[in-house]
Design a protein around this motif. Sequence first.
Motif, PDB file in Angstrom:
ATOM      1  N   ILE A  13       0.867  -1.173   0.000  1.00  5.45           N
ATOM      2  CA  ILE A  13       0.000   0.000   0.000  1.00  5.45           C
ATOM      3  C   ILE A  13       0.907   1.228   0.000  1.00  5.45           C
ATOM      4  O   ILE A  13       1.818   1.334   0.827  1.00  5.45           O
ATOM      5  CB  ILE A  13      -0.925   0.013   1.229  1.00  5.45           C
ATOM      6  CG1 ILE A  13      -1.922  -1.148   1.140  1.00  5.45           C
ATOM      7  CG2 ILE A  13      -1.660   1.341   1.346  1.00  5.45           C
ATOM      8  CD1 ILE A  13      -2.739  -1.345   2.398  1.00  5.45           C
ATOM      9  N   VAL A  14       0.673   2.138  -0.931  1.00  5.03           N
ATOM     10  CA  VAL A  14       1.518   3.322  -1.058  1.00  5.03           C
ATOM     11  C   VAL A  14       0.648   4.575  -0.966  1.00  5.03           C
ATOM     12  O   VAL A  14      -0.312   4.730  -1.726  1.00  5.03           O
ATOM     13  CB  VAL A  14       2.287   3.323  -2.401  1.00  5.03           C
ATOM     14  CG1 VAL A  14       3.086   4.625  -2.555  1.00  5.03           C
ATOM     15  CG2 VAL A  14       3.213   2.121  -2.480  1.00  5.03           C
ATOM     16  N   TYR A  15       0.993   5.435  -0.017  1.00  6.25           N
ATOM     17  CA  TYR A  15       0.353   6.745   0.072  1.00  6.25           C
ATOM     18  C   TYR A  15       1.384   7.802  -0.299  1.00  6.25           C
ATOM     19  O   TYR A  15       2.475   7.854   0.263  1.00  6.25           O
ATOM     20  CB  TYR A  15      -0.176   7.032   1.478  1.00  6.25           C
ATOM     21  CG  TYR A  15      -0.486   8.496   1.677  1.00  6.25           C
ATOM     22  CD1 TYR A  15      -1.566   9.088   1.018  1.00  6.25           C
ATOM     23  CD2 TYR A  15       0.329   9.309   2.472  1.00  6.25           C
ATOM     24  CE1 TYR A  15      -1.837  10.438   1.151  1.00  6.25           C
ATOM     25  CE2 TYR A  15       0.061  10.663   2.620  1.00  6.25           C
ATOM     26  CZ  TYR A  15      -1.019  11.225   1.953  1.00  6.25           C
ATOM     27  OH  TYR A  15      -1.276  12.574   2.074  1.00  6.25           O
ATOM     28  N   SER A  16       1.020   8.626  -1.263  1.00  2.00           N
ATOM     29  CA  SER A  16       1.892   9.716  -1.697  1.00  2.00           C
ATOM     30  C   SER A  16       1.187  11.040  -1.457  1.00  2.00           C
ATOM     31  O   SER A  16      -0.052  11.122  -1.455  1.00  2.00           O
ATOM     32  CB  SER A  16       2.220   9.579  -3.190  1.00  2.00           C
ATOM     33  OG  SER A  16       2.813   8.321  -3.459  1.00  2.00           O
ATOM     34  N   ALA A  17       1.958  12.091  -1.244  1.00  2.00           N
ATOM     35  CA  ALA A  17       1.386  13.423  -1.054  1.00  2.00           C
ATOM     36  C   ALA A  17       0.491  13.758  -2.236  1.00  2.00           C
ATOM     37  O   ALA A  17       0.865  13.556  -3.395  1.00  2.00           O
ATOM     38  CB  ALA A  17       2.503  14.458  -0.918  1.00  2.00           C
ATOM     39  N   GLY A  18      -0.688  14.249  -1.964  1.00  2.00           N
ATOM     40  CA  GLY A  18      -1.636  14.591  -3.013  1.00  2.00           C
ATOM     41  C   GLY A  18      -2.682  13.532  -3.273  1.00  2.00           C
ATOM     42  O   GLY A  18      -3.659  13.777  -3.984  1.00  2.00           O
ATOM     43  N   ASP A  19      -2.496  12.326  -2.716  1.00  3.04           N
ATOM     44  CA  ASP A  19      -3.510  11.281  -2.869  1.00  3.04           C
ATOM     45  C   ASP A  19      -4.803  11.703  -2.173  1.00  3.04           C
ATOM     46  O   ASP A  19      -4.784  12.438  -1.177  1.00  3.04           O
ATOM     47  CB  ASP A  19      -3.020   9.961  -2.288  1.00  3.04           C
ATOM     48  CG  ASP A  19      -2.014   9.268  -3.203  1.00  3.04           C
ATOM     49  OD1 ASP A  19      -1.909   9.673  -4.365  1.00  3.04           O
ATOM     50  OD2 ASP A  19      -1.347   8.323  -2.737  1.00  3.04           O
ATOM     51  N   SER A  20      -5.929  11.196  -2.671  1.00  4.77           N
ATOM     52  CA  SER A  20      -7.225  11.597  -2.132  1.00  4.77           C
ATOM     53  C   SER A  20      -8.208  10.446  -2.220  1.00  4.77           C
ATOM     54  O   SER A  20      -7.945   9.429  -2.854  1.00  4.77           O
ATOM     55  CB  SER A  20      -7.768  12.811  -2.898  1.00  4.77           C
ATOM     56  OG  SER A  20      -7.847  12.514  -4.282  1.00  4.77           O
ATOM     57  N   VAL A  21      -9.348  10.637  -1.577  1.00  6.15           N
ATOM     58  CA  VAL A  21     -10.428   9.655  -1.591  1.00  6.15           C
ATOM     59  C   VAL A  21     -11.565  10.168  -2.468  1.00  6.15           C
ATOM     60  O   VAL A  21     -11.958  11.341  -2.369  1.00  6.15           O
ATOM     61  CB  VAL A  21     -10.937   9.398  -0.151  1.00  6.15           C
ATOM     62  CG1 VAL A  21     -12.285   8.690  -0.163  1.00  6.15           C
ATOM     63  CG2 VAL A  21      -9.935   8.585   0.632  1.00  6.15           C
ATOM     64  N   SER A  22     -12.086   9.290  -3.309  1.00  2.00           N
ATOM     65  CA  SER A  22     -13.242   9.660  -4.125  1.00  2.00           C
ATOM     66  C   SER A  22     -14.437   9.930  -3.213  1.00  2.00           C
ATOM     67  O   SER A  22     -14.777   9.118  -2.347  1.00  2.00           O
ATOM     68  CB  SER A  22     -13.571   8.530  -5.097  1.00  2.00           C
ATOM     69  OG  SER A  22     -14.808   8.777  -5.759  1.00  2.00           O
TER      70      SER A  22
END
Length: 465
Positions: A96-105
């Motif tokens: 699982i990768v979270y990067s800056a700028g990721d968001s939830v629909s």
Amino acid sequence: MAKSSSFKVLEHGKVSPPPNSAPPTTLPLTFLDIPWLFFSPSQPLFFYEYHHSASHFLSSTLPNLKHSLSLALKHFFPFLGNLVLYSYECNYKPKIVYSAGDSVSFSVGESSGDFRNFTSNHARDVHEFYPLVPELATSCVATGKEGFIPLLAVRVTIFPHMGICIGFSFHHVAADGRTFNNFIKEWASLSANSCFLINSFPSFDRSVIKDPYGLEEIFLKELWKRKSSREMVIGTETHVDLSNMVRATFVVSSLDMERIKKRIISKCKEKGQPMPIHLSPYVLACSFIWVCLVKVQNQIDQNYYSEEDPNYFGFIAGGLTRLDYPVSATYFGNCVGFGRSTAIRGELKGEDGIIVAANVIGNKIKKLDKEILCGAERWILDWEVLFGSEVHLMISGSPKLNLYETDFGWGRPKKIEDISIDRSRAISLAESRDVEGGIEVGLALPKSQMEAFTSFFIEGLKILQ
């Protein structure tokens, strides 16, 4: 059947945590996460009474919901990220990768449907509920050797002057029910400006999960045997005919369970049989439901199933108290095991069917209590057998999560539904909203089978009185 309702999308966007509040993070899947790659997304719906107009909702309630979700995601930021799968040639471990700028629909809709119908217990057409479920990808075509699949989507639907539905789609590979429950209660608490708030922030330390039996390697081999090198897919969708399917809710009260227990004890004493070793409310409710469903199958087509056919009962067992080492209650990820009980069809539909069911379910639970990883190397193979059998019962959810305490500021949920059981042929369990100590049982069945089940359920409880 209720009149068909219309649905329109009012807004479709994204929600992110506050800027610079969540660090870029990579979480490798543990051996407890990997089996969930074989499951399709969970789709819970939370219905709340809400007696305001759509315009009031859009101007006053929606901004608060978005802001409080953003704050909750600051702590539960892996839900913002993506599951990264690799093609077979890479043979790498998913992560699982979270990067800056990721968001939830995050989408918003309006329904003209009868809120009272959606929140009732009687049989309703399953298709009425699908517009309330947010879309979430289960596959992607890899452009190179990597494929990215989002983990969470949210949809809020307003029923003007009647209610609100908050719907989720999330991939269980990211987190178990305990973790997801912590997340939605954190969001609800922030929305309601209440003092619930989790005792401490989630823990992302994957090193606490030990793998003494090399299960990770076993599960990864099973995974790559099944996944294409080009299309990255999560879940194993079973084909189920939904054309005439309805969903309904049944409540097994604490009094019902006590009567079931007394009947089992009385029968065992009468026949000089040993008593089942574990007669918890969970075992009692599940045993009763299982026997009712077997009777339904027998009534629908008694010549189709052999008396000697094995019937399977699959469930999830919490690992926090069963592992040999401590794991924090705020651990973010999966910390559950899999249980599969088996009984012969003819015995389940017989006079002592409920004793048979209670024995095999209770025995399996006790084995998992002693060693939750016993036989774990066959988890994926065992559950494929279960999924491939028409005579199986699988449990989704748990009555221990206290989901009806999830208050966004409008009071307790009026109703909770698990939409994913439609295709997984599972039943959902939750604590009863209105009956103290009771268990809510959600089912999705073809209409004729639901009518038969209702009859067996009601008559079965009457016999116990």
